[in-house]
Design a protein around this motif. Structure first.
Motif, mmCIF file in Angstrom:
data_model
loop_
_atom_site.group_PDB
_atom_site.id
_atom_site.type_symbol
_atom_site.label_atom_id
_atom_site.label_comp_id
_atom_site.label_asym_id
_atom_site.label_seq_id
_atom_site.Cartn_x
_atom_site.Cartn_y
_atom_site.Cartn_z
ATOM 1 N N ILE A 26 0.531 11.957 2.454
ATOM 2 C CA ILE A 26 1.854 11.455 2.053
ATOM 3 C C ILE A 26 2.414 12.256 0.871
ATOM 4 C CG2 ILE A 26 1.216 9.663 0.385
ATOM 5 C CD1 ILE A 26 3.715 9.237 3.229
ATOM 6 N N LYS A 27 1.553 12.680 -0.031
ATOM 7 C CA LYS A 27 2.031 13.453 -1.187
ATOM 8 C C LYS A 27 2.581 14.799 -0.755
ATOM 9 C CE LYS A 27 0.727 10.431 -4.215
ATOM 10 N NZ LYS A 27 1.658 9.578 -4.869
ATOM 11 N N GLU B 285 11.374 2.761 -2.322
ATOM 12 C CA GLU B 285 11.126 1.497 -1.616
ATOM 13 C C GLU B 285 11.666 1.505 -0.184
ATOM 14 O OE1 GLU B 285 9.220 -0.989 -2.726
ATOM 15 O OE2 GLU B 285 8.847 0.279 -4.475
ATOM 16 N N GLU B 286 12.848 2.038 -0.004
ATOM 17 C CA GLU B 286 13.444 2.055 1.347
ATOM 18 C C GLU B 286 12.640 2.943 2.293
ATOM 19 O OE1 GLU B 286 15.826 0.818 4.340
ATOM 20 O OE2 GLU B 286 15.814 0.039 2.292
ATOM 21 N N LEU B 287 12.215 4.102 1.809
ATOM 22 C CA LEU B 287 11.381 4.995 2.609
ATOM 23 C C LEU B 287 10.060 4.318 2.972
ATOM 24 C CD1 LEU B 287 10.752 7.783 3.857
ATOM 25 C CD2 LEU B 287 9.879 8.463 1.591
ATOM 26 N N CYS B 288 9.457 3.633 2.022
ATOM 27 C CA CYS B 288 8.197 2.920 2.272
ATOM 28 C C CYS B 288 8.373 1.864 3.351
ATOM 29 C CB CYS B 288 7.698 2.265 0.993
ATOM 30 S SG CYS B 288 7.231 3.426 -0.284
ATOM 31 N N HIS B 289 9.458 1.142 3.267
ATOM 32 C CA HIS B 289 9.731 0.091 4.252
ATOM 33 C C HIS B 289 9.911 0.705 5.646
ATOM 34 C CE1 HIS B 289 10.885 -3.830 5.630
ATOM 35 N NE2 HIS B 289 12.029 -3.362 6.091
ATOM 36 N N LYS B 290 10.627 1.806 5.729
ATOM 37 C CA LYS B 290 10.859 2.462 7.029
ATOM 38 C C LYS B 290 9.564 3.038 7.603
ATOM 39 C CE LYS B 290 15.176 1.608 7.246
ATOM 40 N NZ LYS B 290 15.630 0.552 8.138
ATOM 41 N N ILE B 291 8.735 3.647 6.758
ATOM 42 C CA ILE B 291 7.446 4.164 7.223
ATOM 43 C C ILE B 291 6.602 3.031 7.786
ATOM 44 C CG2 ILE B 291 5.224 5.119 6.440
ATOM 45 C CD1 ILE B 291 6.838 6.876 4.503
ATOM 46 N N ASN B 292 6.572 1.918 7.077
ATOM 47 C CA ASN B 292 5.791 0.763 7.521
ATOM 48 C C ASN B 292 6.323 0.201 8.844
ATOM 49 O OD1 ASN B 292 3.508 -0.749 6.993
ATOM 50 N ND2 ASN B 292 4.654 -2.354 5.965
ATOM 51 N N GLN B 293 7.634 0.184 9.021
ATOM 52 C CA GLN B 293 8.213 -0.285 10.284
ATOM 53 C C GLN B 293 7.844 0.631 11.447
ATOM 54 O OE1 GLN B 293 12.399 -0.534 9.344
ATOM 55 N NE2 GLN B 293 12.292 -2.772 9.133
ATOM 56 N N VAL B 294 7.876 1.934 11.214
ATOM 57 C CA VAL B 294 7.510 2.888 12.262
ATOM 58 C C VAL B 294 6.035 2.731 12.631
ATOM 59 C CG1 VAL B 294 7.208 5.349 12.749
ATOM 60 C CG2 VAL B 294 9.327 4.541 11.719
ATOM 61 N N PHE C 258 0.830 -1.210 0.000
ATOM 62 C CA PHE C 258 0.000 0.000 0.000
ATOM 63 C C PHE C 258 0.860 1.254 0.000
ATOM 64 C CE2 PHE C 258 -2.341 3.270 2.410
ATOM 65 C CZ PHE C 258 -3.431 3.427 1.569
ATOM 66 N N VAL C 259 1.836 1.311 0.885
ATOM 67 C CA VAL C 259 2.696 2.493 0.981
ATOM 68 C C VAL C 259 3.551 2.632 -0.284
ATOM 69 C CG1 VAL C 259 4.514 3.625 2.326
ATOM 70 C CG2 VAL C 259 2.679 2.429 3.501
ATOM 71 N N SER C 260 3.972 1.520 -0.862
ATOM 72 C CA SER C 260 4.756 1.571 -2.103
ATOM 73 C C SER C 260 3.956 2.182 -3.248
ATOM 74 C CB SER C 260 5.215 0.171 -2.507
ATOM 75 O OG SER C 260 6.113 -0.334 -1.552
ATOM 76 N N GLN C 261 2.657 1.962 -3.247
ATOM 77 C CA GLN C 261 1.807 2.568 -4.275
ATOM 78 C C GLN C 261 1.652 4.071 -4.049
ATOM 79 O OE1 GLN C 261 0.478 1.070 -7.040
ATOM 80 N NE2 GLN C 261 1.811 -0.596 -6.398
ATOM 81 N N LEU C 262 1.681 4.486 -2.795
ATOM 82 C CA LEU C 262 1.555 5.913 -2.490
ATOM 83 C C LEU C 262 2.838 6.681 -2.783
ATOM 84 C CD1 LEU C 262 -0.376 5.756 0.895
ATOM 85 C CD2 LEU C 262 -1.274 6.482 -1.308
ATOM 86 N N ILE C 263 3.966 6.007 -2.584
ATOM 87 C CA ILE C 263 5.267 6.647 -2.779
ATOM 88 C C ILE C 263 6.083 5.798 -3.759
ATOM 89 C CG2 ILE C 263 7.264 7.657 -1.621
ATOM 90 C CD1 ILE C 263 5.773 7.261 1.030
ATOM 91 N N PRO C 264 5.805 5.915 -5.033
ATOM 92 C CA PRO C 264 6.561 5.107 -6.000
ATOM 93 C C PRO C 264 8.038 5.523 -6.056
ATOM 94 C CG PRO C 264 5.006 6.577 -7.115
ATOM 95 C CD PRO C 264 4.816 6.751 -5.643
ATOM 96 N N ASN C 265 8.889 4.561 -6.341
ATOM 97 C CA ASN C 265 10.325 4.763 -6.505
ATOM 98 C C ASN C 265 11.038 5.153 -5.213
ATOM 99 O OD1 ASN C 265 9.969 4.267 -9.294
ATOM 100 N ND2 ASN C 265 9.427 6.419 -9.588
#
Length: 114
Positions: free
Chosen positions: A110-111, A42-51, A33-40
């Motif tokens: 997020i945008k 991936e590392e930021l998406c993973h960190k947001i999801n972990q938080v 879901f987060v990867s779709q909101l913030i394309p390109n």
């Protein structure tokens, strides 16, 4: 044995399983879901999801621990079941509300953060 102690153990067991299971499901699906909101990013998406997962665990486990302060003295098995059911239902509702609030916040803001 004190019925309150039995109720606490059952309550923590039930809510612990629910919290961990829902957390894992949201974490695994949240990456997509987060990867779709913030394309390109991936590392930021993973960190947001972990938080989000850590915050979710801390809030829910803390709430579950705090709820036992307000429990009345349990006198019967019927009352034990009623208390566990009502306290567990509330935490399930709280998890659902938190989930939808997170989705709303992520999709709306997020945008603006990128």
């Amino acid at each position: 044995m004190n019925l309150n102690i039995i109720a606490y153990l059952i309550y923590f067991g039930i809510t612990g399983i629910i919290i961990v299971k829902v957390g894992r499901i949201c974490y695994n699906n949240g990456n997509i879901f987060v990867s779709q909101l913030i394309p390109n990013h991936e590392e930021l998406c993973h960190k947001i999801n972990q938080v989000l997962l850590v915050g979710y665990y801390l809030l829910n486990i803390g709430y579950c621990a705090m709820t036992i302060i307000s429990w009345e003295q349990i006198e019967s098995i019927t009352q034990l079941i009623e208390v566990i059911t009502s306290k567990s239902a509330f935490i399930i509702i709280a998890i659902a509300v938190m989930h939808y609030i997170n989705i709303i916040l992520l999709t709306n803001y997020i945008k603006k953060l990128i």
